[in-house]
Design an enzyme around this catalytic site. Sequence first.
Site, PDB file in Angstrom:
ATOM      1  N   LYS A 103       1.774   1.941  38.077  1.00 26.24           N
ATOM      2  CA  LYS A 103       0.400   2.471  38.052  1.00 26.24           C
ATOM      3  C   LYS A 103      -0.596   1.541  38.743  1.00 26.24           C
ATOM      4  CE  LYS A 103      -2.943   4.007  34.546  1.00 26.24           C
ATOM      5  NZ  LYS A 103      -3.211   4.039  33.088  1.00 26.24           N
ATOM      6  N   LEU A 104      -0.160   0.310  39.006  1.00 26.05           N
ATOM      7  CA  LEU A 104      -1.052  -0.709  39.573  1.00 26.05           C
ATOM      8  C   LEU A 104      -2.304  -0.879  38.713  1.00 26.05           C
ATOM      9  CD1 LEU A 104      -0.667  -0.018  43.423  1.00 26.05           C
ATOM     10  CD2 LEU A 104       0.498  -1.754  42.040  1.00 26.05           C
ATOM     11  N   ALA A 135       7.433  -1.148  32.649  1.00 29.74           N
ATOM     12  CA  ALA A 135       5.992  -0.839  32.633  1.00 29.74           C
ATOM     13  C   ALA A 135       5.446  -0.915  31.214  1.00 29.74           C
ATOM     14  CB  ALA A 135       5.760   0.561  33.206  1.00 29.74           C
ATOM     15  N   THR A 137      10.485  -7.106  23.774  1.00 25.83           N
ATOM     16  CA  THR A 137      10.035  -8.467  23.492  1.00 25.83           C
ATOM     17  C   THR A 137      10.511  -8.936  22.115  1.00 25.83           C
ATOM     18  OG1 THR A 137       8.018  -9.703  22.953  1.00 25.83           O
ATOM     19  CG2 THR A 137       7.864  -7.348  22.770  1.00 25.83           C
ATOM     20  N   ASP A 138      10.569 -10.256  21.947  1.00 22.00           N
ATOM     21  CA  ASP A 138      10.883 -10.808  20.624  1.00 22.00           C
ATOM     22  C   ASP A 138       9.714 -10.646  19.646  1.00 22.00           C
ATOM     23  OD1 ASP A 138       9.157 -12.700  21.723  1.00 22.00           O
ATOM     24  OD2 ASP A 138      10.464 -14.426  21.363  1.00 22.00           O
ATOM     25  N   GLU A 139       8.525 -10.302  20.177  1.00 19.49           N
ATOM     26  CA  GLU A 139       7.343 -10.253  19.299  1.00 19.49           C
ATOM     27  C   GLU A 139       7.436  -9.128  18.273  1.00 19.49           C
ATOM     28  OE1 GLU A 139       3.592 -11.051  21.172  1.00 19.49           O
ATOM     29  OE2 GLU A 139       4.555 -12.078  22.835  1.00 19.49           O
ATOM     30  N   TYR A 186      -0.187  -5.091  20.431  1.00 18.98           N
ATOM     31  CA  TYR A 186       0.836  -5.156  21.483  1.00 18.98           C
ATOM     32  C   TYR A 186       2.230  -5.073  20.881  1.00 18.98           C
ATOM     33  CZ  TYR A 186       4.222  -7.336  24.632  1.00 18.98           C
ATOM     34  OH  TYR A 186       5.357  -7.607  25.366  1.00 18.98           O
ATOM     35  N   LYS A 208       5.140  -2.120  21.150  1.00 18.52           N
ATOM     36  CA  LYS A 208       6.485  -2.340  21.686  1.00 18.52           C
ATOM     37  C   LYS A 208       7.535  -1.994  20.624  1.00 18.52           C
ATOM     38  CE  LYS A 208       7.604  -3.845  25.189  1.00 18.52           C
ATOM     39  NZ  LYS A 208       7.857  -3.223  26.536  1.00 18.52           N
ATOM     40  N   ASN A 259       8.353 -15.340  28.912  1.00 17.66           N
ATOM     41  CA  ASN A 259       8.776 -15.672  30.270  1.00 17.66           C
ATOM     42  C   ASN A 259       7.711 -16.511  30.969  1.00 17.66           C
ATOM     43  OD1 ASN A 259      10.795 -13.033  31.688  1.00 17.66           O
ATOM     44  ND2 ASN A 259      10.636 -13.581  29.551  1.00 17.66           N
ATOM     45  N   ASN A 270       2.602 -25.001  21.874  1.00 15.08           N
ATOM     46  CA  ASN A 270       1.708 -24.755  23.010  1.00 15.08           C
ATOM     47  C   ASN A 270       1.111 -26.035  23.583  1.00 15.08           C
ATOM     48  OD1 ASN A 270       2.163 -22.037  22.703  1.00 15.08           O
ATOM     49  ND2 ASN A 270       0.311 -21.682  21.485  1.00 15.08           N
TER      50      ASN A 270
HETATM   51  P1  NAD Z   1       2.827  -7.248  33.378  1.00 16.74           P
HETATM   52  O1  NAD Z   1       1.633  -6.924  32.544  1.00 16.74           O
HETATM   53  O2  NAD Z   1       2.798  -8.416  34.292  1.00 16.74           O
HETATM   54  O3  NAD Z   1       3.224  -5.984  34.278  1.00 16.74           O
HETATM   55  C1  NAD Z   1       3.222  -4.692  33.783  1.00 16.74           C
HETATM   56  C2  NAD Z   1       3.374  -3.741  34.976  1.00 16.74           C
HETATM   57  O4  NAD Z   1       3.402  -2.392  34.451  1.00 16.74           O
HETATM   58  C3  NAD Z   1       2.208  -3.789  35.949  1.00 16.74           C
HETATM   59  O5  NAD Z   1       2.692  -3.786  37.284  1.00 16.74           O
HETATM   60  C4  NAD Z   1       1.412  -2.539  35.644  1.00 16.74           C
HETATM   61  O6  NAD Z   1       0.704  -2.023  36.773  1.00 16.74           O
HETATM   62  C5  NAD Z   1       2.510  -1.579  35.206  1.00 16.74           C
HETATM   63  N1  NAD Z   1       2.007  -0.508  34.326  1.00 16.74           N
HETATM   64  C6  NAD Z   1       1.192  -0.639  33.249  1.00 16.74           C
HETATM   65  N2  NAD Z   1       0.946   0.566  32.710  1.00 16.74           N
HETATM   66  C7  NAD Z   1       1.646   1.469  33.447  1.00 16.74           C
HETATM   67  C8  NAD Z   1       1.808   2.882  33.373  1.00 16.74           C
HETATM   68  N3  NAD Z   1       1.187   3.594  32.425  1.00 16.74           N
HETATM   69  N4  NAD Z   1       2.594   3.486  34.281  1.00 16.74           N
HETATM   70  C9  NAD Z   1       3.214   2.778  35.254  1.00 16.74           C
HETATM   71  N5  NAD Z   1       3.085   1.440  35.381  1.00 16.74           N
HETATM   72  C10 NAD Z   1       2.315   0.796  34.482  1.00 16.74           C
HETATM   73  O7  NAD Z   1       4.033  -7.368  32.332  1.00 16.74           O
HETATM   74  P2  NAD Z   1       5.305  -8.320  32.364  1.00 16.74           P
HETATM   75  O8  NAD Z   1       4.970  -9.620  31.773  1.00 16.74           O
HETATM   76  O9  NAD Z   1       5.922  -8.250  33.701  1.00 16.74           O
HETATM   77  O10 NAD Z   1       6.238  -7.569  31.307  1.00 16.74           O
HETATM   78  C11 NAD Z   1       7.129  -6.527  31.719  1.00 16.74           C
HETATM   79  C12 NAD Z   1       7.853  -5.998  30.502  1.00 16.74           C
HETATM   80  O11 NAD Z   1       8.566  -7.054  29.867  1.00 16.74           O
HETATM   81  C13 NAD Z   1       6.912  -5.414  29.441  1.00 16.74           C
HETATM   82  O12 NAD Z   1       7.522  -4.269  28.918  1.00 16.74           O
HETATM   83  C14 NAD Z   1       6.834  -6.521  28.391  1.00 16.74           C
HETATM   84  O13 NAD Z   1       6.606  -5.982  27.099  1.00 16.74           O
HETATM   85  C15 NAD Z   1       8.212  -7.146  28.499  1.00 16.74           C
HETATM   86  N6  NAD Z   1       8.292  -8.559  28.141  1.00 16.74           N
HETATM   87  C16 NAD Z   1       7.438  -9.474  28.674  1.00 16.74           C
HETATM   88  C17 NAD Z   1       7.555 -10.821  28.358  1.00 16.74           C
HETATM   89  C18 NAD Z   1       6.656 -11.860  28.978  1.00 16.74           C
HETATM   90  O14 NAD Z   1       6.713 -13.024  28.567  1.00 16.74           O
HETATM   91  N7  NAD Z   1       5.844 -11.545  29.953  1.00 16.74           N
HETATM   92  C19 NAD Z   1       8.545 -11.225  27.464  1.00 16.74           C
HETATM   93  C20 NAD Z   1       9.414 -10.262  26.923  1.00 16.74           C
HETATM   94  C21 NAD Z   1       9.280  -8.939  27.279  1.00 16.74           C
HETATM   95  P1  TYD Z   2       0.554 -15.785  25.832  1.00 15.52           P
HETATM   96  O1  TYD Z   2       0.955 -16.375  27.145  1.00 15.52           O
HETATM   97  O2  TYD Z   2      -0.636 -14.892  25.765  1.00 15.52           O
HETATM   98  O3  TYD Z   2       1.858 -15.054  25.257  1.00 15.52           O
HETATM   99  P2  TYD Z   2       2.148 -14.439  23.767  1.00 15.52           P
HETATM  100  O4  TYD Z   2       0.889 -14.356  23.016  1.00 15.52           O
HETATM  101  O5  TYD Z   2       2.703 -13.103  24.118  1.00 15.52           O
HETATM  102  O6  TYD Z   2       3.146 -15.375  23.159  1.00 15.52           O
HETATM  103  O7  TYD Z   2       0.319 -16.960  24.811  1.00 15.52           O
HETATM  104  C1  TYD Z   2       1.338 -17.926  24.552  1.00 15.52           C
HETATM  105  C2  TYD Z   2       0.814 -18.854  23.482  1.00 15.52           C
HETATM  106  O8  TYD Z   2      -0.286 -19.601  24.020  1.00 15.52           O
HETATM  107  C3  TYD Z   2       0.271 -18.120  22.270  1.00 15.52           C
HETATM  108  O9  TYD Z   2       0.586 -18.869  21.101  1.00 15.52           O
HETATM  109  C4  TYD Z   2      -1.235 -18.118  22.496  1.00 15.52           C
HETATM  110  C5  TYD Z   2      -1.480 -19.412  23.251  1.00 15.52           C
HETATM  111  N1  TYD Z   2      -2.625 -19.392  24.194  1.00 15.52           N
HETATM  112  C6  TYD Z   2      -3.592 -20.395  24.130  1.00 15.52           C
HETATM  113  O10 TYD Z   2      -3.526 -21.321  23.290  1.00 15.52           O
HETATM  114  N2  TYD Z   2      -4.639 -20.351  25.011  1.00 15.52           N
HETATM  115  C7  TYD Z   2      -4.760 -19.363  25.931  1.00 15.52           C
HETATM  116  O11 TYD Z   2      -5.775 -19.348  26.694  1.00 15.52           O
HETATM  117  C8  TYD Z   2      -3.749 -18.357  26.006  1.00 15.52           C
HETATM  118  C9  TYD Z   2      -3.843 -17.244  27.015  1.00 15.52           C
HETATM  119  C10 TYD Z   2      -2.690 -18.419  25.121  1.00 15.52           C
END
Ligand code: NAD
Ligand code: TYD
Length: 355
Positions: A32-33, A80, A132-134, A158, A162, A188, A257
């Site tokens: 969806k960007l 997504a 996610t693990d969350e 969030y 999920k 990640n 952190n």
């Molecule tokens: P991100 O927010 O960087 O990217 C999300 C992407 O989804 C974007 O390109 C956005 O444009 C697209 N998107 C959002 N809504 C949409 C919709 N309605 N239709 C089509 N596209 C849409 O997220 P990310 O960090 O790359 O995470 C990707 C997946 O991995 C997610 O499902 C997230 O829950 C999961 N995940 C993320 C982490 C992490 O640490 N980032 C860890 C575990 C799991």
């Molecule tokens: P985040 O990268 O948002 O991932 P998640 O909440 O999904 O684990 O945050 C990682 C950890 O860092 C979380 O404990 C919140 C903390 N955090 C800060 O202390 N300061 C910040 O500005 C942000 C964005 C996160």
Amino acid sequence: MILVTGGAGFIGANFVLGWLAHSDEAIINLDKLTYAGNRENLCSLGNDPRHVFVHGDINDLPLISGLLARYQPRAVVHFAAESHVDRSLHGPEDFVQTNIVGTFRLLEAARGYWQHLPAEAARRFRFLHVSTDEVYGSLAPDEAAFDENHRYRPNSPYSASKAASDHLVRAYHQSYGLPVLTSNCSNNYGPYQFPEKLIPLMIVNALAGKPLPVYGDGRQIRDWLYVEDHCAAIRRILEAGDPGETYNVGGWNEKPNLEIVHTLCALLDELCPRSDGKPYSEQITRVADRPGHDRRYAIDARKIARQLGWRPAETFATGIRKTVLWYLDNPDWISDVLSGAYRDWVDKNYGERDR
Ligand code: NAD
Ligand code: TYD
């Protein structure tokens, strides 16, 4: 070919780039960007005919059904999502719409497509849901790491959205036999991560001479995994995972952190010292905590190691150095994403926090 959703985001883009580096199988990339999606993440592909980008929403059932009918993918890999906890606290509705309703629509489209596939293609089809693990909630300091049977207890909009999507995916397997796979991964980090998340935010703020805002006491623990290791795990699950199974993916890498922020400061001191010679750690600032902040996540990744032979290739030391170097090498990418909308978000999330 395979259909990927969210392939212009952080993990999705790394997955698309990694996939096309490892195989010639084409990808349809539906995204969806939103603010988090960025076509620049994929610019190294140029006009590669193996990559078909479709700008669209996973909520658009006719669009998805049309893509499935036209391209006949053997698998859907679903990234997504709305993915940022702090944004879910400020505006939970988008999380419900994309993560729950959008996943439901994608499942519906996949079910309709899969039910009409010839028997052998239907048997081989997979729907891989990236989660996610969350969803498991927060661990006490002495509690064992999350395994796949850990109870679900999400604490943020969030993680709740999920969790709901995980349940829908499971139900489509139990109720309709759709061959689903679910991965629940830890935090990640790596190239192309949007600077709203901890690690890229700290790097970008440090380089801009801005405060490094640590929430609360900074002793919250996350289990960090380099993004390419996550992508390798997803490829492996898609190839060899058992339909209906879930796999926890993690880095065996629990860190508070504050330690992460100090590590980043030390790397930047080495690789890009401040012009005044002072350490970046001087920019660390304690700010008000996140409401409902989970204290600790930790993944028990033994199942995927035992059953599928996956283990992370990077240590935290190697992965975090690569990550810092990537941000230092890509100032144009950083300046492109620091748009007006990004500044509005920073004002909203940090402007009202008490120091
Ligand atoms: P991100 O927010 O960087 O990217 C999300 C992407 O989804 C974007 O390109 C956005 O444009 C697209 N998107 C959002 N809504 C949409 C919709 N309605 N239709 C089509 N596209 C849409 O997220 P990310 O960090 O790359 O995470 C990707 C997946 O991995 C997610 O499902 C997230 O829950 C999961 N995940 C993320 C982490 C992490 O640490 N980032 C860890 C575990 C799991
Ligand atoms: P985040 O990268 O948002 O991932 P998640 O909440 O999904 O684990 O945050 C990682 C950890 O860092 C979380 O404990 C919140 C903390 N955090 C800060 O202390 N300061 C910040 O500005 C942000 C964005 C996160």
